[in-house]
Every structure is written in C-alpha cells, then in structure tokens.
Design a protein around this motif. Sequence first.
Motif, short mmCIF file in Angstrom:
data_model
loop_
_atom_site.label_atom_id
_atom_site.label_comp_id
_atom_site.label_asym_id
_atom_site.label_seq_id
_atom_site.Cartn_x
_atom_site.Cartn_y
_atom_site.Cartn_z
N ARG A 37 44.28 46.03 48.93
CA ARG A 37 43.41 46.29 47.79
C ARG A 37 43.44 45.08 46.86
N LYS A 38 42.58 45.13 45.87
CA LYS A 38 42.50 44.05 44.89
C LYS A 38 42.27 42.71 45.58
N THR A 40 39.80 40.81 45.27
CA THR A 40 39.30 39.83 44.30
C THR A 40 40.46 39.07 43.66
N ASN A 41 41.52 39.79 43.29
CA ASN A 41 42.67 39.11 42.69
C ASN A 41 43.30 38.11 43.66
N ARG A 42 43.36 38.48 44.91
CA ARG A 42 43.92 37.57 45.90
C ARG A 42 43.06 36.31 46.06
N ILE A 43 41.75 36.50 45.99
CA ILE A 43 40.86 35.34 46.08
C ILE A 43 41.07 34.42 44.88
N MET A 44 41.26 35.00 43.70
CA MET A 44 41.50 34.18 42.50
C MET A 44 42.81 33.39 42.65
N VAL A 45 43.83 34.04 43.19
CA VAL A 45 45.09 33.33 43.41
C VAL A 45 44.89 32.18 44.38
N PHE A 46 44.09 32.43 45.43
CA PHE A 46 43.80 31.37 46.39
C PHE A 46 43.02 30.23 45.73
N ARG A 47 42.09 30.59 44.83
CA ARG A 47 41.34 29.56 44.10
C ARG A 47 42.28 28.65 43.32
N PRO A 69 37.31 29.26 34.72
CA PRO A 69 37.35 29.11 36.19
C PRO A 69 36.26 29.96 36.83
N TRP A 70 35.83 29.51 38.00
CA TRP A 70 34.79 30.25 38.71
C TRP A 70 35.32 31.62 39.12
N THR A 71 34.52 32.65 38.85
CA THR A 71 34.90 34.01 39.19
C THR A 71 34.29 34.41 40.51
N PHE A 72 35.15 34.77 41.46
CA PHE A 72 34.69 35.19 42.77
C PHE A 72 34.63 36.71 42.84
N THR A 73 33.70 37.21 43.65
CA THR A 73 33.64 38.63 43.99
C THR A 73 33.43 38.74 45.49
N ARG A 75 31.37 40.58 46.94
CA ARG A 75 29.93 40.68 47.20
C ARG A 75 29.34 39.30 47.48
N GLN A 76 29.86 38.25 46.82
CA GLN A 76 29.35 36.90 47.06
C GLN A 76 29.53 36.50 48.52
N PHE A 77 30.69 36.80 49.08
CA PHE A 77 30.95 36.44 50.46
C PHE A 77 30.11 37.27 51.42
N ARG A 78 29.94 38.54 51.08
CA ARG A 78 29.14 39.42 51.94
C ARG A 78 27.70 38.93 52.00
#
Length: 289
Positions: A37-38, A40-47, A69-73, A75-78
């Motif tokens: 879960r979360k 999005t948080n993992r993607i932010m950590v990777f960023r 910082p750029w905010t990822f979701t 949905r953007q990847f989908r």
Amino acid sequence: MLDVVHDAVNLLLHINDDPTHLFGYRLWPTTPPRLARKITNRIMVFREHVNDLFGSPQNPFISADGDAPWTFTTRQFRRTLAWHIAHQPFGVVAGARQYHHAKVTMFEGYAGTSDSGFAAEVAAEETVAMLDYVEDLYRDWNDGAHSGGGAAERIDAEFQRIRRELGDLPGVVSDELRLRTMLRHLTKTLHPGTLNDCFFNAATAVCVKRATVVGRPVPQHNMCLRCPNARRSAVHRPRLATARDQALDLQTSCTKAGPVPQLQHIALTGYITELDRLIGDLDGEQVQP
C-alpha cells in the motif's frame, strides 16, 4: 513486450517479498505476503533517492514543480502506459481490452488519442514515429535488403534518388538530419501494415473500388497483398512466414478431417503459394510460377 518491461518485472520480483505479486511485501518475516500500500509514498522516496544520486538541491535530476518537488501519482503511470499501448499497431483495441473499457472510444480518450486527450502531443509523436519508420525502411534498403510488392519499385527508386542526392554509399548515411528532411514527404501517404505497408495512391488503390459500397476505402487482406500500393520489407517477413505456417496447419487439419471441397482446396493452396512467393521476394529467391 519491450526489454525494458522485462527488466522492470524481474527487478520487482527480486526486491519484493511476494512471489505472486509484483508489489508484495511482509510486515514481519513470518507473516504472509500482502499487496503493498501507499505506492505513492514509495515513489516519492524513490524520487528523492534518484535526486540524491544524480542531482543536487539546486538542480534536481527529476524536475521540480515550481519550488516544490514533482508530485507523482500512480494514475500518471497508468495513463502513460496507456499512451504507449495506443501507439502500437492495433494498440487501441488491445488497450481497451487491457483496461476493461466498455468501448474503444473510452480508451482513446484515456490514452490521449482523441479530442478528449492531448491530441496535439499525440499527433506530433505520431509524425515523429512515422518518420522514424520511413527512415528504418530507407536504412534497410540502403543496407542491401530486398523489398517486394507493387509499390517496391516506386519507393526504391525514390530511395535511390535520395541516396544519390545525399552522396550516401550502400550501408552508409552521410547526413542523417538531411535524410529525414528528404524522407518526410513519404510519410504523407504511408500506412504501416502487418503483412505489407501501404503507400496510398487513390488512382491505383485496389481498396478504393469498395469505397462506393461503404463510403471509404476499406483494405482487405488479399487485396492488399496484390495492390500496386503495397510494399514489403524485412519487417514483414516473419509475419508472412507466420501466416504461411498457419495456412499450412489449416491445410493439414482439413486433410485429416476428411475430403476438402475442391474450391476451398484450390483457394488455400493458392494462398500458400502466394505467401511463399512473397517471402521469396524478400529473400531474393526466384520462385518458379
């Protein structure tokens, strides 16, 4: 599937705990795996990890959104994946099935291939992709590969003219930027296909004969194989071979099932012979009639 996708899947299988899901994890070593879960948080950590490795606070590797910082979701990847699927041959239909959209038009809008999406960006990318494809055709020809089809002589003559003006040698492109400029006009009539490409010319197109029936040219399999606008190159050979092998399998199955009606036997045998001839054209073989 693209190699980069295989690499990504293998990496996810390596770093996640759950062997049955790409985003699985365990709270404790003894607990069963569950879906992560979360995300999005993992993607932010990777960023942040990527920015630490390759950027600096003043010049982050992943561009900032203003001062933040750029905010990822997710949905953007989908949607980005949908966009790439839509740009593959028959991708809109495949994407609609993959995304479980009720209608193809829903996927078109989601992927940005209709007025409800980012149509200008799609059109620009399609133009670049088409030019890339024509450049690949030229390089294939310039490297000495054979071509076939009713339009082969016309398009190969155009490639010959371009090579002569550029001063290229076989297998060598001297001015890549100028080459793309000189090839651009060919993209206006090109329609890439599975068993052949179509360099459409309404005056000679076989499918135009059907336009009076349905209101517009509608390609048909056998029509395209024999059309003066068709050109085949190395990219089509494995597909032609697959079609030929499928026809041979069908012929064998029909023979085992019992007597085949004469007209069907003649049609199937003629189709296999025609595919053998088209493959022979690409292989540079002289197939006896």
